[in-house]
Design a protein around this motif. Structure first.
Motif, PDB file in Angstrom:
ATOM      1  N   ALA B 184       0.827  -1.213   0.000  1.00  0.00           N
ATOM      2  CA  ALA B 184       0.000   0.000   0.000  1.00  0.00           C
ATOM      3  C   ALA B 184       0.859   1.261   0.000  1.00  0.00           C
ATOM      4  O   ALA B 184       1.963   1.272   0.529  1.00  0.00           O
ATOM      5  N   ASP B 185       0.343   2.308  -0.605  1.00  0.00           N
ATOM      6  CA  ASP B 185       1.025   3.598  -0.598  1.00  0.00           C
ATOM      7  C   ASP B 185       0.789   4.312   0.730  1.00  0.00           C
ATOM      8  O   ASP B 185       1.664   4.999   1.236  1.00  0.00           O
ATOM      9  N   THR B 209       2.665  10.132  -0.324  1.00  0.00           N
ATOM     10  CA  THR B 209       1.956  11.108   0.500  1.00  0.00           C
ATOM     11  C   THR B 209       0.472  10.913   0.222  1.00  0.00           C
ATOM     12  O   THR B 209       0.098  10.131  -0.651  1.00  0.00           O
ATOM     13  N   PHE B 210      -0.352  11.634   0.975  1.00  0.00           N
ATOM     14  CA  PHE B 210      -1.790  11.487   0.731  1.00  0.00           C
ATOM     15  C   PHE B 210      -2.481  12.832   0.878  1.00  0.00           C
ATOM     16  O   PHE B 210      -1.946  13.761   1.474  1.00  0.00           O
TER      17      PHE B 210
ATOM     18  N   ARG D  99      12.317   9.820   4.864  1.00  0.00           N
ATOM     19  CA  ARG D  99      12.376   8.918   3.702  1.00  0.00           C
ATOM     20  C   ARG D  99      11.269   9.216   2.682  1.00  0.00           C
ATOM     21  O   ARG D  99      11.396   8.887   1.510  1.00  0.00           O
ATOM     22  N   SER D 100      10.203   9.898   3.125  1.00  0.00           N
ATOM     23  CA  SER D 100       9.123  10.215   2.175  1.00  0.00           C
ATOM     24  C   SER D 100       9.525  11.331   1.215  1.00  0.00           C
ATOM     25  O   SER D 100       8.921  11.503   0.167  1.00  0.00           O
ATOM     26  N   VAL D 101      10.541  12.109   1.565  1.00  0.00           N
ATOM     27  CA  VAL D 101      10.883  13.299   0.771  1.00  0.00           C
ATOM     28  C   VAL D 101      12.235  13.145   0.064  1.00  0.00           C
ATOM     29  O   VAL D 101      12.596  13.980  -0.750  1.00  0.00           O
ATOM     30  N   VAL D 102      12.965  12.090   0.411  1.00  0.00           N
ATOM     31  CA  VAL D 102      14.283  11.892  -0.185  1.00  0.00           C
ATOM     32  C   VAL D 102      14.221  10.699  -1.137  1.00  0.00           C
ATOM     33  O   VAL D 102      13.771   9.626  -0.764  1.00  0.00           O
ATOM     34  N   LYS D 197       0.934  18.161   0.639  1.00  0.00           N
ATOM     35  CA  LYS D 197       0.880  16.704   0.691  1.00  0.00           C
ATOM     36  C   LYS D 197       1.086  16.211   2.119  1.00  0.00           C
ATOM     37  O   LYS D 197       2.101  16.539   2.749  1.00  0.00           O
ATOM     38  N   LEU D 198       0.153  15.402   2.612  1.00  0.00           N
ATOM     39  CA  LEU D 198       0.271  14.859   3.975  1.00  0.00           C
ATOM     40  C   LEU D 198       1.248  13.701   4.000  1.00  0.00           C
ATOM     41  O   LEU D 198       1.229  12.832   3.120  1.00  0.00           O
ATOM     42  N   VAL D 199       2.080  13.647   5.024  1.00  0.00           N
ATOM     43  CA  VAL D 199       3.045  12.565   5.175  1.00  0.00           C
ATOM     44  C   VAL D 199       2.670  11.701   6.375  1.00  0.00           C
ATOM     45  O   VAL D 199       2.673  10.479   6.287  1.00  0.00           O
TER      46      VAL D 199
END
Lengths: 256, 256, 256, 256, 256, 256
Positions: B184-185, B209-210, D99-102, D197-199
């Protein structure tokens, strides 16, 4: 009088539910009266460093209890950050017992991890664990044979264990429950292979001592109880159980 | 297509076996598809030092998995000598969630230890654990009321949790199994009390992201799923479940 | 042929040097051939929490080896940060054995800490440790009696232990050294009290199994060896040893 | 009334001092009112075992507080010998957020270790830590680009976090200080990337519950606060900050 | 008056029993009055990771006390699960001191593990340990030379240590026993190599301070005491001790 | 040539920022060149068990470094689960040094926790820590006096420390930076009280040895450097610093 009107030489009700959990190569829920242990055998395609490249495998065992498997809740060993001496003693015993019945060179460079997790305890958890551990290993081995991952049966027979003891009245009892165990003068765990071969004998009289005669009576009783366990293991292992039993009998008759 | 032809908004098969193990004051085996968790509530007649003499109680939770609850065997935390970050995070979450629904002053100077032991894992173990933990606490509380150890119901309603997520195709899914969860994302765990009250919302998009809209869709879906869980909790708790449901509804109508 | 032309039923050279170190209430250097263990008994005027106010005492034991007591250096357990399973097993065994021979209510609210530190190892360290531990406790007890800190002898007899085994040729051997132990098919540790009373029997066949007949032969041999140890304990304890022996014999004849 | 006459929707005074300590590849002292965190990014030319040879990098984060960062002195985790659950939870959160942004494949086989050390705490340390951690990583990355160690910008935008909550009067507050945080009914941490964007969304009502409407109000407020943080990050990162902002805007407009 | 009518500038009775335990490459029981330490040197054919492939060796030391080496029994560090600060300080000191006198490149890729185990303590255990450690290393080295495992003597001279102090009457004392040590105002440990070369000087006045003049008097006294130790080391090392002394003197006269 | 053209007998630039963090009773950021340490003194109204009811206080110190305070990142001690030997050695040294200058009976039943956290390291961290620790304690003490929590000044003077060493060219250097320290033949830390009183002298020559003459030169140099530190401490402590200096001088002249 024993609970449920049991006779001194009578086992509790024994049950084995194979494939109780789905991920392990072999698993069983083993029940000795109110003692319930989930035993699983996990096959891993590598061995510890000291065995690498030697073409032989390894079996090791771990034992634990859910915190509320017992009357009083126990603190988790993971929270305490260390494994108790009693736990270490039991898991070393299970591992040794299994290694006596498995030809490690016949399983190739694999490790069989055996996990015995007591979900409910009422005495005899270590003997139930050994008995269930063998069954889980038997299930895993039969599938490795079916899948032709190994070509030769590595098991030399069945393996089971039972506790025996002497109570304050000097009576010798088979398969003690928790109440009996905590009031017994002498407590003994016996591990055997089919064919009447002794694997481990651990007799202890912390508050008391025992005589050679009592030792012999306890061993006689244990032997009887263990035969019942072998029969259930054979049944639980199905076709593989039949073969294992036949092979062992033949071997014995050859010897004679 | 989801496994077993499940619809996106459909829960897995849910089951609760009360009194699954005999020693705890309350226990349940909770099943979400192939995820199985033994939850037990142990009542102890004392509180941690920081609460002594304050006339109030405490609830705390622990979570663990059998080593072979998963596809790959995990090393025991007791062998490693420390509790993993993931485990701590989950047990803190379970404890906080339970404390939101239990009036601690109504249980007196007692601690309720909740143990959630995953015996088989296939995704959603933390939400199954919260759902089962509440049920085990409910069973323990109903017996404390029956035995007149406490005089007032300390529970303000039902409490349950479910996971929701967004898959790679942007589809919002309810109650993810392990395969869905690992691909899942976005993954979100929602804990609610009956009456539509949010207790915890934990949404994470490690690789992605969501949006606010996705967040809202996930919450809608979670709310639906959790209603199913409340219904099963009510049934499992029997007469006490009925009373809890009635009390909550009355309270709500009073408010209105 | 055994090392130093020993016969199968012959003990190694045994020695006990009392008061080997000056601080403990009782201490001894016990030697079984090349195995050397410093045993000390420390008397502390308090008991663990679970015994406070009950008017009874406690005995507990710890066991360790110097890192280079063995052929290969072992990493210190303090450096590893945890006590090995083997160590725990041995110290639990020593403690249980001692508690079988000491009347804890006769020592008052005191703890006797027994420390067994192997300074040189050549097989049989646990049996040497038990034998020396009893001697150290005997020295400490005799001084407590002399100093009138206690009024009644708490010891019900002598206590000693020896190992026996079956080698690859099926020969039953007494008091195995390290080489014999590591190649034996069966290894058994026997702990006895004077008067032929069994305290612990721990027989193990890791790579092999054993028969009831072999078990009996091993026990016969152990009993003989242990008599030698009782004689040396009696001598080492001097006047107190004489009294202990006399008291025990009288008790036995009374019984008859 | 909030301290320093702050409005409900107002951030505390925010400050970032880049290159606060000299050894790390990137470092910043980030200040949210009286909360001060030293964040550093250390670049190491190797990756953990599970990534070796895969041509991709890794980012991991650690979080700690000086013992007297808080009103009451806390015992050091190194003295206790274990990391608290709260600490693990926070460092796992920081790592996931980064890790979500790199784009890890764009940093090559390198590990970026991010250390967030709170030298003074007054609420919101985890959100300040995430915000500062991104800035430190941004500084380290801009130097790797300058030094041509990497050729492509691995950052997909800015990343920052803020806390929001609901107080006992039902008022929604932005960027809670310690007093507000410890009396709030609901506490939520929101991590966002630039572009709305929500992380991560982590909302908790330990003593209370919250409604969907409150959740939405908190998210609106968090979004506003985080924009302020993005602006300061852009400024602190200098020319690299400008480029990052421009690249992100272009990407967004492409999408539209 | 000192115990046993010792003069202020007089050492206690010193003794060294070489080869006290049989397994180590070199071992000695060193006695300073009632302080007794088993020192052993174990030679291992490998080096720690940071030295692999560099053609040089390593020496490291560990120090411990039996629990009842002291007046009051100490809890084992293995039971506590961690090594005390005092222990670490001492073993770091022993290791550093040894490395100052051993040419590590002359022992090849080997590690010499030195274990100093205090079996009886009466002050000055760390200085006795250093003195014995050197002797054990000397014995191991002489055998490596004999066995032609190494071709060149790696030792640049003798190495020994003694404690000195100032008592409450301002008197400077040599080789303090436990009573003197615990009442001294100033306590200093001096480690020297033969030829009057200082290796470590650690002077401490916890409850008091000291002057430059007192420091100098203590150093003078230490130097005298250490000469006695060098003489005994020379004798204990036999022919190798003679050679070591001759080589050192020649080197010194060359220098002059 | 030393960095920044320093002379052999010249200190680095020294700075002390009092009240650097707000929660502790006393705190300071102390700077020796590029070495920066946050020192804080926390006053707690209780003492360790061994001092309870004795009317006296206690001072203890802890020391740590941020992971990236150094050129290479160090693993956190909390992650490793144990405190390194070097750390223990340093914190024991800081504690002992402080206890030499504080009259513990004059602070009542209180504990002063001193925390020294190195945020940037460039050699001499332990001497900077001691110097800053005294200053933080001074600030805390002056406030306790002001607030009339204590009535008598418990400090007998100033306390500071500096490192000195001998480089490969035989030159004696004051206040070594990291490069100098790692290449020095001899390294010595000197702790002094005002009035020229020695508190600790720790001289080490791991790869080399040193002579009595070098020892004396190092001590001379250290004494000069420490005077500079006393002056800055006096200034940083303001009015209390003046009084402390005056009191000490008077005491000294009384003595003469």
């Amino acid at each position: 009088m024993r609970a449920q009107n049991r006779q001194a030489q009578q086992m509790r009700e024994i049950e084995m539910i194979p494939d109780y959990i789905k991920h392990p190569e072999g698993s069983v829920l083993v029940t000795f009266g109110d003692t319930k242990v989930i035993c699983s055998a996990s096959v891993e395609n590598r061995v510890p460093p000291f065995l690498r490249g030697k073409g032989t495998g390894w079996i090791t065992a771990e034992y634990a209890m859910l915190p509320r498997a017992t009357e009083q809740r126990n603190i988790r060993e993971s929270s305490k950050g260390k494994v108790a001496g009693r736990t270490m003693e039991i898991q070393r015993l299970i591992g040794r017992a299994l290694r006596s019945v498995v030809d490690l060179s016949a399983i190739g460079e694999r490790t069989i991890w055996v996990d015995c997790d007591v979900i409910q305890a009422d005495g005899g958890t270590r003997t139930a664990a050994i008995t269930g551990a063998f069954t889980a290993v038997g299930l895993a081995v039969s599938r490795m044979l079916e899948a032709k991952k190994i070509t030769e049966n590595p098991l030399s027979g069945f393996l089971a264990a039972v506790s025996v003891g002497v109570n304050a009245d000097g009576e010798v009892l088979l398969d003690l429950d928790y109440n009996e165990d905590s009031t017994a003068d002498v407590d003994m765990n016996v591990v055997m292979q089919s064919g009447g071969k002794l694997v481990e004998v651990q007799g202890t009289g912390e508050e008391a001592t025992f005589t050679r005669q009592e030792l012999n009576e306890m061993l006689d009783l244990a032997e009887e109880g263990i035969e019942t366990l072998f029969a259930l293991q054979k049944e639980t292992l199905g076709a593989f159980g039949e073969k294992l039993d036949a092979a062992r009998k033949e071997e014995t008759s050859n010897v004679t």
